[in-house]
Scaffold this motif. Structure first.
Motif, PDB file in Angstrom:
ATOM      1  N   GLU A 117       0.815  -1.306  -0.076  1.00  0.00           N
ATOM      2  CA  GLU A 117       0.158  -0.033  -0.025  1.00  0.00           C
ATOM      3  C   GLU A 117       0.722   1.140   0.000  1.00  0.00           C
ATOM      4  OE1 GLU A 117      -3.282   0.490   2.409  1.00  0.00           O
ATOM      5  OE2 GLU A 117      -4.192  -1.562   2.198  1.00  0.00           O
ATOM      6  N   GLN A 118       2.224   1.149   0.271  1.00  0.00           N
ATOM      7  CA  GLN A 118       2.941   2.151   0.386  1.00  0.00           C
ATOM      8  C   GLN A 118       3.714   2.571  -1.183  1.00  0.00           C
ATOM      9  OE1 GLN A 118       3.048   0.095   3.300  1.00  0.00           O
ATOM     10  NE2 GLN A 118       1.626   1.415   3.863  1.00  0.00           N
ATOM     11  N   LYS A 163       2.822   8.919  -8.446  1.00  0.00           N
ATOM     12  CA  LYS A 163       3.215   9.597  -7.077  1.00  0.00           C
ATOM     13  C   LYS A 163       2.278   9.218  -5.836  1.00  0.00           C
ATOM     14  CE  LYS A 163       4.499  13.804  -9.802  1.00  0.00           C
ATOM     15  NZ  LYS A 163       3.530  14.588 -10.604  1.00  0.00           N
ATOM     16  N   ARG A 164       1.045   9.017  -6.353  1.00  0.00           N
ATOM     17  CA  ARG A 164       0.025   8.729  -5.118  1.00  0.00           C
ATOM     18  C   ARG A 164      -0.035   7.334  -4.707  1.00  0.00           C
ATOM     19  NH1 ARG A 164      -6.141  10.741  -5.823  1.00  0.00           N
ATOM     20  NH2 ARG A 164      -6.603  10.113  -3.460  1.00  0.00           N
ATOM     21  N   SER A 165       0.246   7.330  -3.372  1.00  0.00           N
ATOM     22  CA  SER A 165       0.129   5.851  -2.968  1.00  0.00           C
ATOM     23  C   SER A 165      -1.032   5.090  -3.124  1.00  0.00           C
ATOM     24  CB  SER A 165       0.773   5.948  -1.120  1.00  0.00           C
ATOM     25  OG  SER A 165      -0.371   6.311  -0.527  1.00  0.00           O
ATOM     26  N   VAL A 166      -0.891   3.656  -2.825  1.00  0.00           N
ATOM     27  CA  VAL A 166      -2.072   2.781  -3.207  1.00  0.00           C
ATOM     28  C   VAL A 166      -2.913   3.088  -1.874  1.00  0.00           C
ATOM     29  CG1 VAL A 166      -2.688   0.565  -3.284  1.00  0.00           C
ATOM     30  CG2 VAL A 166      -0.689   1.213  -4.539  1.00  0.00           C
ATOM     31  N   ALA A 167      -2.374   3.455  -0.787  1.00  0.00           N
ATOM     32  CA  ALA A 167      -3.092   3.642   0.403  1.00  0.00           C
ATOM     33  C   ALA A 167      -4.061   4.646   0.471  1.00  0.00           C
ATOM     34  CB  ALA A 167      -2.239   3.704   1.666  1.00  0.00           C
ATOM     35  N   ILE A 178      -6.763   3.768  -1.886  1.00  0.00           N
ATOM     36  CA  ILE A 178      -7.789   2.961  -1.111  1.00  0.00           C
ATOM     37  C   ILE A 178      -8.782   3.953  -0.585  1.00  0.00           C
ATOM     38  CG2 ILE A 178      -8.249   1.052   0.326  1.00  0.00           C
ATOM     39  CD1 ILE A 178      -5.705  -0.122  -0.849  1.00  0.00           C
ATOM     40  N   ASP A 179      -8.064   4.978   0.249  1.00  0.00           N
ATOM     41  CA  ASP A 179      -8.889   5.936   1.114  1.00  0.00           C
ATOM     42  C   ASP A 179      -9.926   6.707   0.449  1.00  0.00           C
ATOM     43  OD1 ASP A 179      -7.390   4.780   3.386  1.00  0.00           O
ATOM     44  OD2 ASP A 179      -5.918   6.498   3.339  1.00  0.00           O
ATOM     45  N   GLU A 180      -9.520   7.077  -0.477  1.00  0.00           N
ATOM     46  CA  GLU A 180     -10.430   8.038  -1.458  1.00  0.00           C
ATOM     47  C   GLU A 180     -11.525   6.969  -2.000  1.00  0.00           C
ATOM     48  OE1 GLU A 180      -9.062  11.010  -4.203  1.00  0.00           O
ATOM     49  OE2 GLU A 180     -11.141  10.692  -5.359  1.00  0.00           O
ATOM     50  N   ALA A 207      -9.561  -2.597  -0.501  1.00  0.00           N
ATOM     51  CA  ALA A 207      -8.106  -2.835  -0.593  1.00  0.00           C
ATOM     52  C   ALA A 207      -7.896  -4.002  -1.470  1.00  0.00           C
ATOM     53  CB  ALA A 207      -7.522  -2.771   0.929  1.00  0.00           C
ATOM     54  N   HIS A 208      -8.562  -5.080  -1.134  1.00  0.00           N
ATOM     55  CA  HIS A 208      -8.366  -6.359  -1.842  1.00  0.00           C
ATOM     56  C   HIS A 208      -8.459  -6.303  -3.228  1.00  0.00           C
ATOM     57  CE1 HIS A 208      -9.841 -10.262  -3.387  1.00  0.00           C
ATOM     58  NE2 HIS A 208      -8.636 -10.845  -2.746  1.00  0.00           N
ATOM     59  N   ASP A 209      -9.641  -5.587  -3.752  1.00  0.00           N
ATOM     60  CA  ASP A 209      -9.805  -5.443  -5.099  1.00  0.00           C
ATOM     61  C   ASP A 209      -8.777  -4.505  -5.599  1.00  0.00           C
ATOM     62  OD1 ASP A 209     -12.146  -7.075  -4.555  1.00  0.00           O
ATOM     63  OD2 ASP A 209     -13.729  -5.671  -5.011  1.00  0.00           O
ATOM     64  N   VAL A 210      -8.478  -3.503  -5.346  1.00  0.00           N
ATOM     65  CA  VAL A 210      -7.628  -2.624  -5.822  1.00  0.00           C
ATOM     66  C   VAL A 210      -5.919  -3.317  -5.856  1.00  0.00           C
ATOM     67  CG1 VAL A 210      -6.179  -0.420  -5.285  1.00  0.00           C
ATOM     68  CG2 VAL A 210      -8.674  -0.313  -5.136  1.00  0.00           C
TER      69      VAL A 210
END
Lengths: 92, 362
Positions: free
Chosen positions: A6-7, A52-56, A59-61, A74-77
């Protein structure tokens, strides 16, 4: 290949890009010698990638926009992005 | 007549010029090459791309001849990118140097297909008719990699290079190419003229198939393997079917359903100088003539495969059976299939043949 976390901040590999096909009204991943159709959910996720944007943060958005548990989103992404990294469509 | 169900084209092949420093005897350009004075100017090409994007084209393949012979190539690529078209350059690589590479990169080029004749340097020279062609191609590949533009290596296969297929794969891996096209020569135009010198024997074809299969099992390299029609039971869906996916623009602006279509007599093709791309795609006689299945003769008309292979290649039907509106003789169901069997039998001949290199007619 190191697994996606996620980072990480994945982006499109050169030679691949997401675009909206206005004539056929669909989202596509343009690729060498072909265009892959991105389903509406994949298109929403992929539009948030900029390298640039993190996966975390992505997911939050999505959590703020859709009514589903973070774990499910999170699992799907992660599954979508990992698959595209494996195909070299995305890079870490 | 407009058929309401006709889908918009996906790709446009922009043949910017027929000029080329190489003279390969299997060149896909027509025998009657178009000259520089006939070529479309920059402004017209830009307008054609505007119309293509509007019509639904997603990818533009800049081809030739050698497209890098056009000084406005960079401007045209940048224009296509501005329209959100995917830009692919199909090149021999001999005009790539650090300056031209930088210009391609800055124009926003998405992908390059770099063509190769062989791995063996002498054979590459012999086939291309160009001295020391291989080192220049390898240098081009190095510059492309340095710029970070994804690359596909295009090898044209024929009887004299099949034994070196494993080395071709090795080169692709050394260059970290994501894709490699292993395309057996397709026998139209120049290649048809040179068929006896190029068509592999059935044993060689099996050898080629084995190499490709072994490489596919290793993974990590996308292989686009194009088999020679002559050894197939069913024809290939030429251009994905007539007027279904592709539109090809010749250097002088003629809009063609495939690059060999001009060989078909009594069929006239609209020119983008006078007619819009949309009108050509949907309304022209040339694009509608062999579109779909209603034009088909037997055995195609009642065949289960008619929407798989779309009757095969019209130009091949013309070249081998004498008429463009017949079943492609590659098909074993064609009454003219014997022509193909004869050609395959002749391919067993191992006597050296003179190559007829492509050249402008005098």
């Amino acid at each position: 290949m190191t697994p996606l976390t996620e980072q990480d901040s994945p982006g499109f590999t050169r030679g691949y890009r997401l675009q909206h096909d206005k004539v056929r009204d669909q989202w596509l991943i343009q690729a060498p010698e072909r265009a892959l159709i991105a389903d509406p959910i994949a298109a929403i996720v992929l539009q948030l990638l900029d390298g640039k944007r993190s996966v975390a943060s992505i997911i939050d958005e999505l959590c703020s926009r859709f009514d589903a548990p973070r774990e499910t989103i999170a699992h799907d992404v992660m599954a979508l992005l990992s698959g595209l990294i494996e195909k070299r469509v995305l890079r870490l | 007549m407009t058929t309401p169900t006709v889908a918009p084209p996906m790709s446009m092949l922009a043949e910017l010029t027929h000029r080329c420093p190489l003279s390969c005897p299997y060149c896909s350009n027509p025998l009657e090459l178009e000259r520089k004075a006939q070529e479309l100017d920059t402004r017209t090409w830009k307008r054609v791309m505007d119309e293509a994007a509007e019509l639904g084209v997603l990818q533009v393949h800049f081809s030739g001849g050698e497209p890098m012979a056009r000084p406005d190539l960079y401007e045209l690529i940048a224009h296509a990118r501005h329209l959100n078209l995917y830009t692919n350059l199909i090149t021999s690589g001999v005009l790539i140097n650090s300056d031209s590479m930088r210009a391609l990169d800055e124009a926003g080029l998405d992908h390059i297909q770099l063509s190769f004749q062989d791995i063996d340097q002498k054979e590459a020279d012999r086939l291309s008719g160009f001295k020391e062609v291989q080192p220049r191609k390898l240098e081009a590949a190095r510059l492309i990699n340095e710029a970070g533009i994804p690359i596909t290596l295009n090898f044209v296969l024929q009887k004299h290079n099949i034994s070196r297929i494993p080395a071709m794969f090795q080169l692709a891996r050394e260059l970290d190419a994501q894709r490699i096209e292993m395309a057996h020569t397709q026998y139209y135009g120049w290649a048809l003229k040179n068929r006896l010198a190029l068509l592999p024997s059935p044993e060689q074809l099996q050898e080629a198939d084995r190499y490709v299969k072994a490489e596919e099992e290793k993974g990590g390299l996308a292989i686009d393997y194009v088999t020679p029609d002559y050894y197939a039971d069913r024809p290939k869906p030429c251009m994905g079917g007539w007027g279904r996916r592709f539109i090809n623009i010749s250097p002088s602006g003629r809009a063609l359903p495939c690059h060999a279509a001009e060989t078909i007599p009594h069929l006239s093709f609209e020119n983008v100088r006078e007619t819009s791309l949309s009108s050509i795609w949907y309304q022209s006689e040339s694009f509608n003539l062999f579109r779909g299945t209603t034009w088909m003769p037997e055995p195609c008309a009642s065949c289960d495969h008619k929407e798989v292979d779309w009757g095969g290649c019209r130009c091949q039907a013309l070249a081998l059976a004498g008429k463009a509106n017949l079943t492609d003789p590659i098909c074993t169901l064609s009454p003219f299939h014997k022509v193909v069997e004869t050609a395959v039998a002749e391919a067993q001949n191992t006597e050296p043949q003179t190559l007829h290199y492509r050249k402008f007619s005098s």
